[in-house]
Structures are given as structure tokens and as C-alpha cells.
Design a protein around this motif. Structure first.
Motif, PDB file in Angstrom:
ATOM      1  N   PHE A 236      -8.643   3.807   0.528  1.00  0.00           N
ATOM      2  CA  PHE A 236      -8.266   4.769  -0.456  1.00  0.00           C
ATOM      3  C   PHE A 236      -7.668   3.891  -1.732  1.00  0.00           C
ATOM      4  O   PHE A 236      -6.709   3.382  -1.283  1.00  0.00           O
ATOM      5  CB  PHE A 236      -7.574   5.880  -0.074  1.00  0.00           C
ATOM      6  CG  PHE A 236      -7.138   6.965  -0.914  1.00  0.00           C
ATOM      7  CD1 PHE A 236      -8.180   7.864  -1.617  1.00  0.00           C
ATOM      8  CD2 PHE A 236      -5.853   7.430  -1.103  1.00  0.00           C
ATOM      9  CE1 PHE A 236      -7.986   8.944  -2.644  1.00  0.00           C
ATOM     10  CE2 PHE A 236      -5.416   8.499  -2.163  1.00  0.00           C
ATOM     11  CZ  PHE A 236      -6.391   9.191  -2.592  1.00  0.00           C
ATOM     12  N   ASN A 237      -7.935   3.764  -3.151  1.00  0.00           N
ATOM     13  CA  ASN A 237      -7.250   3.058  -3.959  1.00  0.00           C
ATOM     14  C   ASN A 237      -7.440   1.629  -3.661  1.00  0.00           C
ATOM     15  O   ASN A 237      -6.349   0.825  -4.210  1.00  0.00           O
ATOM     16  CB  ASN A 237      -6.071   3.564  -4.277  1.00  0.00           C
ATOM     17  CG  ASN A 237      -6.034   4.913  -4.808  1.00  0.00           C
ATOM     18  OD1 ASN A 237      -6.874   5.071  -5.764  1.00  0.00           O
ATOM     19  ND2 ASN A 237      -5.113   5.705  -4.727  1.00  0.00           N
ATOM     20  N   MET A 238      -8.273   0.989  -2.807  1.00  0.00           N
ATOM     21  CA  MET A 238      -7.909  -0.325  -2.361  1.00  0.00           C
ATOM     22  C   MET A 238      -9.436  -0.501  -1.795  1.00  0.00           C
ATOM     23  O   MET A 238     -10.153   0.093  -1.116  1.00  0.00           O
ATOM     24  CB  MET A 238      -7.136  -0.281  -1.034  1.00  0.00           C
ATOM     25  CG  MET A 238      -6.723  -1.367  -0.434  1.00  0.00           C
ATOM     26  SD  MET A 238      -5.647  -2.252  -1.576  1.00  0.00           S
ATOM     27  CE  MET A 238      -4.033  -1.346  -1.176  1.00  0.00           C
ATOM     28  N   ALA A 239      -9.693  -2.077  -1.986  1.00  0.00           N
ATOM     29  CA  ALA A 239     -11.038  -2.510  -1.411  1.00  0.00           C
ATOM     30  C   ALA A 239     -10.716  -3.232   0.004  1.00  0.00           C
ATOM     31  O   ALA A 239      -9.460  -3.808   0.113  1.00  0.00           O
ATOM     32  CB  ALA A 239     -11.799  -3.337  -2.313  1.00  0.00           C
ATOM     33  N   SER A 240     -11.597  -3.099   1.029  1.00  0.00           N
ATOM     34  CA  SER A 240     -10.962  -3.776   2.156  1.00  0.00           C
ATOM     35  C   SER A 240     -11.581  -5.171   2.091  1.00  0.00           C
ATOM     36  O   SER A 240     -12.379  -5.589   1.624  1.00  0.00           O
ATOM     37  CB  SER A 240     -11.734  -3.247   3.358  1.00  0.00           C
ATOM     38  OG  SER A 240     -13.345  -3.312   3.261  1.00  0.00           O
ATOM     39  N   ASP A 241     -10.779  -5.926   3.149  1.00  0.00           N
ATOM     40  CA  ASP A 241     -10.846  -7.358   3.233  1.00  0.00           C
ATOM     41  C   ASP A 241     -10.512  -7.808   4.886  1.00  0.00           C
ATOM     42  O   ASP A 241      -9.578  -7.257   5.141  1.00  0.00           O
ATOM     43  CB  ASP A 241      -9.982  -8.146   2.388  1.00  0.00           C
ATOM     44  CG  ASP A 241     -10.009  -9.521   2.149  1.00  0.00           C
ATOM     45  OD1 ASP A 241     -10.249 -10.068   3.172  1.00  0.00           O
ATOM     46  OD2 ASP A 241     -10.073  -9.936   1.033  1.00  0.00           O
ATOM     47  N   GLU A 242     -11.550  -8.427   5.217  1.00  0.00           N
ATOM     48  CA  GLU A 242     -11.345  -8.555   6.556  1.00  0.00           C
ATOM     49  C   GLU A 242     -10.161  -9.444   7.137  1.00  0.00           C
ATOM     50  O   GLU A 242      -9.583  -9.275   8.016  1.00  0.00           O
ATOM     51  CB  GLU A 242     -12.493  -9.018   7.444  1.00  0.00           C
ATOM     52  CG  GLU A 242     -13.168 -10.569   7.010  1.00  0.00           C
ATOM     53  CD  GLU A 242     -14.375 -10.777   7.449  1.00  0.00           C
ATOM     54  OE1 GLU A 242     -14.671 -11.921   7.846  1.00  0.00           O
ATOM     55  OE2 GLU A 242     -15.238  -9.913   8.019  1.00  0.00           O
ATOM     56  N   ARG A 243      -9.487 -10.035   6.158  1.00  0.00           N
ATOM     57  CA  ARG A 243      -8.364 -10.946   6.444  1.00  0.00           C
ATOM     58  C   ARG A 243      -7.214 -10.074   6.514  1.00  0.00           C
ATOM     59  O   ARG A 243      -6.141 -10.584   7.029  1.00  0.00           O
ATOM     60  CB  ARG A 243      -8.028 -11.923   5.099  1.00  0.00           C
ATOM     61  CG  ARG A 243      -9.240 -13.017   4.885  1.00  0.00           C
ATOM     62  CD  ARG A 243      -8.823 -13.694   3.648  1.00  0.00           C
ATOM     63  NE  ARG A 243      -9.155 -12.944   2.483  1.00  0.00           N
ATOM     64  CZ  ARG A 243      -8.576 -13.330   1.203  1.00  0.00           C
ATOM     65  NH1 ARG A 243      -7.933 -14.469   1.187  1.00  0.00           N
ATOM     66  NH2 ARG A 243      -8.965 -12.390   0.141  1.00  0.00           N
ATOM     67  N   ASP A 244      -7.379  -8.811   6.030  1.00  0.00           N
ATOM     68  CA  ASP A 244      -6.320  -7.830   6.214  1.00  0.00           C
ATOM     69  C   ASP A 244      -5.750  -7.577   7.805  1.00  0.00           C
ATOM     70  O   ASP A 244      -4.687  -7.258   7.951  1.00  0.00           O
ATOM     71  CB  ASP A 244      -6.467  -6.538   5.598  1.00  0.00           C
ATOM     72  CG  ASP A 244      -6.823  -6.621   4.056  1.00  0.00           C
ATOM     73  OD1 ASP A 244      -6.402  -7.605   3.473  1.00  0.00           O
ATOM     74  OD2 ASP A 244      -7.264  -5.479   3.627  1.00  0.00           O
ATOM     75  N   ARG A 245      -6.698  -7.704   8.655  1.00  0.00           N
ATOM     76  CA  ARG A 245      -6.270  -7.476   9.900  1.00  0.00           C
ATOM     77  C   ARG A 245      -5.119  -8.405  10.407  1.00  0.00           C
ATOM     78  O   ARG A 245      -4.369  -7.842  11.292  1.00  0.00           O
ATOM     79  CB  ARG A 245      -7.701  -7.948  10.780  1.00  0.00           C
ATOM     80  CG  ARG A 245      -7.410  -8.167  12.501  1.00  0.00           C
ATOM     81  CD  ARG A 245      -7.448  -7.031  13.009  1.00  0.00           C
ATOM     82  NE  ARG A 245      -7.260  -7.128  14.472  1.00  0.00           N
ATOM     83  CZ  ARG A 245      -8.067  -6.825  15.611  1.00  0.00           C
ATOM     84  NH1 ARG A 245      -9.128  -6.428  15.131  1.00  0.00           N
ATOM     85  NH2 ARG A 245      -7.818  -7.053  16.688  1.00  0.00           N
ATOM     86  N   ALA A 246      -5.318  -9.564  10.171  1.00  0.00           N
ATOM     87  CA  ALA A 246      -4.076 -10.433  10.615  1.00  0.00           C
ATOM     88  C   ALA A 246      -2.789  -9.985   9.982  1.00  0.00           C
ATOM     89  O   ALA A 246      -1.740 -10.298  10.730  1.00  0.00           O
ATOM     90  CB  ALA A 246      -4.565 -11.805  10.224  1.00  0.00           C
ATOM     91  N   VAL A 247      -2.901  -9.360   8.908  1.00  0.00           N
ATOM     92  CA  VAL A 247      -1.365  -8.840   8.234  1.00  0.00           C
ATOM     93  C   VAL A 247      -0.852  -7.870   9.139  1.00  0.00           C
ATOM     94  O   VAL A 247       0.233  -7.746   9.555  1.00  0.00           O
ATOM     95  CB  VAL A 247      -1.723  -8.327   6.884  1.00  0.00           C
ATOM     96  CG1 VAL A 247      -0.432  -7.767   6.391  1.00  0.00           C
ATOM     97  CG2 VAL A 247      -2.294  -9.420   6.110  1.00  0.00           C
ATOM     98  N   PHE A 248      -1.943  -6.865   9.613  1.00  0.00           N
ATOM     99  CA  PHE A 248      -1.223  -5.899  10.603  1.00  0.00           C
ATOM    100  C   PHE A 248      -0.929  -6.403  12.064  1.00  0.00           C
ATOM    101  O   PHE A 248      -0.308  -5.603  12.777  1.00  0.00           O
ATOM    102  CB  PHE A 248      -2.411  -4.687  10.694  1.00  0.00           C
ATOM    103  CG  PHE A 248      -2.130  -3.824   9.148  1.00  0.00           C
ATOM    104  CD1 PHE A 248      -1.313  -2.899   8.959  1.00  0.00           C
ATOM    105  CD2 PHE A 248      -3.108  -4.145   8.006  1.00  0.00           C
ATOM    106  CE1 PHE A 248      -1.037  -2.138   7.852  1.00  0.00           C
ATOM    107  CE2 PHE A 248      -2.881  -3.791   6.940  1.00  0.00           C
ATOM    108  CZ  PHE A 248      -1.862  -2.628   6.584  1.00  0.00           C
ATOM    109  N   ASP A 249      -2.015  -7.417  12.344  1.00  0.00           N
ATOM    110  CA  ASP A 249      -1.466  -7.934  13.670  1.00  0.00           C
ATOM    111  C   ASP A 249      -0.255  -8.703  13.855  1.00  0.00           C
ATOM    112  O   ASP A 249       0.487  -8.551  14.860  1.00  0.00           O
ATOM    113  CB  ASP A 249      -2.520  -9.100  14.090  1.00  0.00           C
ATOM    114  CG  ASP A 249      -3.929  -8.660  14.459  1.00  0.00           C
ATOM    115  OD1 ASP A 249      -4.141  -7.477  14.755  1.00  0.00           O
ATOM    116  OD2 ASP A 249      -4.839  -9.451  14.538  1.00  0.00           O
TER     117      ASP A 249
END
Ligand code: FNR
Ligand code: 8K6
Length: 350
Positions: A236-249
Motif C-alpha cells: 500500500f503506497n509502496m513498491a516491494s523490494d526483496e531487500r526489505d526482508r533483511a530489514v525486518f529480519d
């Protein structure tokens, strides 16, 4: 069978919920022109006091956090007094209520706050969102200003002040809105965070602002009264990027150490699968976060109860069905049929 939804649930030694059904935060755009909650809002929330916990509609922490019309605030004394009427009404009905603290970041629009003298839209980086404010097509989103370190320090202080105002207004706690593409979430995703300083590039840096806000709020009002909503899956209001996973990890185990009241997932449909999360948002969060988790997103009482029985999460938040059924909890308990939600219901507070 939905019996498990009607068990009490202790968030911690301070707060015990009368059941496991939460009312999800639902923006209704019904505050008055000074962004003060009205008596009609107090009545609306009081009708839902049977929920184990109500999370209020998102409440802006300061004027430049506003991105939609008539969203309530928690920065003026009139707003605090208005919320006091709401929280008293909910408590009289035997319920509990947290305030959801909100800054929309790059989804804000100066149309709503230019009278305060400011026209800057703030975000981690000068990367705008496409499009315009919903139902206000003439208001195209503006390219934001990348926040300075001074801006960041002030924002953290303003979240903390809004949390303190929430307690003064009688709320039982706060949920920091870190989901759905708004300010905190904008730091957590590569689509919106292009910073080169200690708030960007690495997972530790991208999580820094969210953790600063969480720590400031928890220090001010207590970790047992502080919760957070996050959207690891950008949708929502945001494009996904697989690098985001590491941020939440990185972020989620850090949050676990903080002993928050709960962590709440922000998603409209928890059946959505995200490749880079390896499945649904809730399955991903459960795999890296071991404390109280609130699931949400197109669940019925039955499917939510079964997800709790399977230990997919601990508490169930219900959004749209709660708009359609003020007496959602009684209806489920008594096995009565529910009224189906439709978008036209957003026009009135029932
Ligand atoms: C929302 N949602 C939402 N989320 C949030 O964190 N803060 C908010 O203020 C709002 N406002 C809002 C308004 C409206 C009209 C809708 C429909 C949704 C998202 C909401 O909390 C919830 O996650 C979703 O509605 C999914 O749950 P349901 O509706 O499928 O039970
Ligand atoms: C004036 C409108 C106020 C809107 C408040 C913010 C929450 C909006 C929810 C509306 C539903 C939009 C659903 C979009 C989800 C995309 C899923 C792919």
C-alpha cells in the motif's frame, strides 16, 4: 467453533483483555475541523466496547502528519479533551482502548496543514508517491523533503509527546503506526528510503528511526502500554523490494527484546503471499518474532479462531466486519448472522 476467541488474554502484568478479539484501527475521517473527536465518535467506539481491545483509528501526532480529511489528532488540548470523552465511554462499557499514533510521511498533503505555516511534506528521502489523495483528485501528492537529523529528533519527540497525551486522554496504551506505507514504514523499505546516512542502506540503519520512536514512547509511557503495527510485505503506497526482508529480519528480534504489549501486522488480506517473505506476512513474522502477535486481514471469526488454534498468532483483529456490526463480539458469541460490510457504510458512523 470460536471458543478460543472468548478466553481472557494477559498482554502483561498491567493489561488483561476480556477476549481475544481486537477492533482493528479504522480511519473514518469524522473528526471536526480542529481534528477533535466528536460525541458521535465516542458513541461509535462505546458501541464496540465488548472487544477485548479497541485500537483507535489512526491519530495524527502533529499537523504535518495529515494526509486525509478530518482525521483526529492528539497534539492540542481540545483534542486530548475530546479523546477523554471517547475513552471514558469505552471504559464505562467495560472495554479498553489504545490510540494508534500516526504520521503519514510522504502521503501527507499540505492542503490539510498549510494554515500552520508549513508546506513541507516530510519523508526519509525525496521520493514521492504517485497519484492523489483518495476522493480528492485535485490534491496530487507532492515530492517530499528528506528529513534532516534535526527533523528526526523532533519527530521522535513528537511521537513521545503524543503518547503521553494519549495517556492523559485516558487511553490504556498506544499502538505506533509503523505499517501501510506511512512514515515509519517509509524508513523500513528500499522503495522510499534512499538515505546515505545512519538511517539508510543497511538493515540496522533502516530500522533505526522505528526503534528510536518505539524506545522514546516506551520510555515515556511504559513498554507494557506500547505496541507497534508493521507491514513487512509492501502492499500500500509502496513498491516491494526483496531487500526489505533483511530489514525486518533485523527489526523484529530487536522488537522482541523490548517486551512490547504486542506486535500487530498491517495487511488487508493475510492470504496474500510475498515471495521475499517466503509466504504470508503473519507466517513470516511468527517465524522471527516470539512474543504476542496480532493477526488481521480478511479473517472471519471462524478462520481467525482456527489460526489461533494453530498458533499462527495470539489475538485476532477485525476491521471491516466491525464497521458493519457494532455488536460483532455478541453476534459471534451467540452464533448470530453478521451484516456484510460494504464501502458505502463508510459514509456514516453507526
Ligand atoms: C483501514 N485500515 C487501517 N489500518 C491502520 O493501521 N490504521 C488505520 O487508520 C486504518 N484505517 C482503515 C480504514 C478503512 C476504511 C479500512 C477498510 C481499513 C486497515 C485495517 O486496520 C485492517 O488491517 C484491514 O481492514 C484488514 O482487516 P479486515 O477489514 O479484513 O478485518
Ligand atoms: C478518505 C479515505 C481515508 C482512508 C484511510 C486510510 C486507509 C484506507 C483503506 C481503504 C482501503 C484501501 C485498500 C487498499 C489495499 C490494497 C491491497 C492491495
Amino acid at each position: 467453533m470460536t471458543d478460543n476467541l472468548f478466553q481472557t488474554f494477559a498482554l502483561n502484568e498491567t493489561i488483561t483483555l476480556q477476549n481475544r478479539i481486537l477492533m482493528a484501527p479504522l480511519t473514518r475521517c469524522m473528526a471536526d475541523e480542529e481534528l477533535v473527536p466528536t460525541q458521535a465518535m465516542a458513541d461509535y467506539y462505546a458501541r464496540r466496547a465488548e472487544a477485548g481491545l479497541i485500537i483507535s483509528e489512526a491519530v495524527i501526532i502533529r499537523p504535518d502528519g495529515q494526509g486525509y480529511p478530518n482525521t483526529p489528532g492528539l497534539f492540542s488540548s481540545a483534542q486530548i479533551d475530546g479523546w477523554r470523552v471517547v475513552t471514558d465511554a469505552v471504559h464505562q462499557g467495560g472495554g479498553k482502548i489504545f490510540a494508534q499514533l500516526w504520521h503519514t510521511g510522504r502521503v501527507a498533503h499540505p492542503h490539510f496543514f498549510k494554515k500552520t505555516g508549513s508546506t513541507d511534506v516530510l519523508a526519509p528521502s525525496a521520493v514521492g508517491v504517485e497519484g492523489s489523495v483518495p476522493r480528492m483528485r485535485e490534491l496530487s501528492y507532492q515530492v517530499p523533503k528528506a528529513v534532516t537529523h534535526e527533523d528526526i529528533a523532533q519527530l521522535v519527540a513528537d511521537y513521545s509527546q503524543a503518547a503521553s497525551n494519549a495517556i492523559d486522554a485516558g487511553f490504556d496504551g498506544v499502538e505506533i503506526h509503523g505499517a501501510n506505507g506511512y512514515l515509519l514504514d517509509q524508513f523500513l523499505h528500499h522503495d522510499s528510503n534512499h538515505r546515505q546516512d545512519e538511517y539508510g542502506q543497511t538493515p540496522e540503519n533502516m530500522a533505526r528511526f522505528a526503534l528510536e520512536v518505539v524506545d522514546a514512547v516506551a520510555q515515556r509511557i511504559g513498554n507494557e502500554r506500547t505496541a507497534l503495527r508493521v507491514s513487512p510485505g509492501a502492499y500500500f503506497n509502496m513498491a516491494s523490494d526483496e531487500r526489505d526482508r533483511a530489514v525486518f529480519d533485523y527489526l523484529l528480534p530487536q522488537l522482541e527484546l523490548r517486551n512490547l504489549a504486542f506486535l500487530h501486522i498491517g495487511i488487508f488480506d493475510d492470504a496474500m503471499k510475498f515471495d521475499y517473505l517466503g509466504g504470508s506476512a503473519s507466517a513470516y513474522v511468527r517465524s522471527v518474532y516470539n512474543k504476542t502477535l496480532v493477526g488481521v486481514g480478511s479473517y472471519s471469526a471462524e478462520s481467525g479462531s482456527s489460526a489461533i488454534a494453530q498458533d499462527k498468532f495470539d489475538l485476532l483483529a477485525i476491521g471491516r466486519p466491525f464497521i458493519a456490526n457494532p455488536d460483532y463480539v455478541s453476534r459471534v458469541r451467540e452464533g448470530k448472522e453478521l451484516v456484510e460490510y460494504s464501502d458505502e457504510m463508510l459514509a456514516n458512523l453507526v
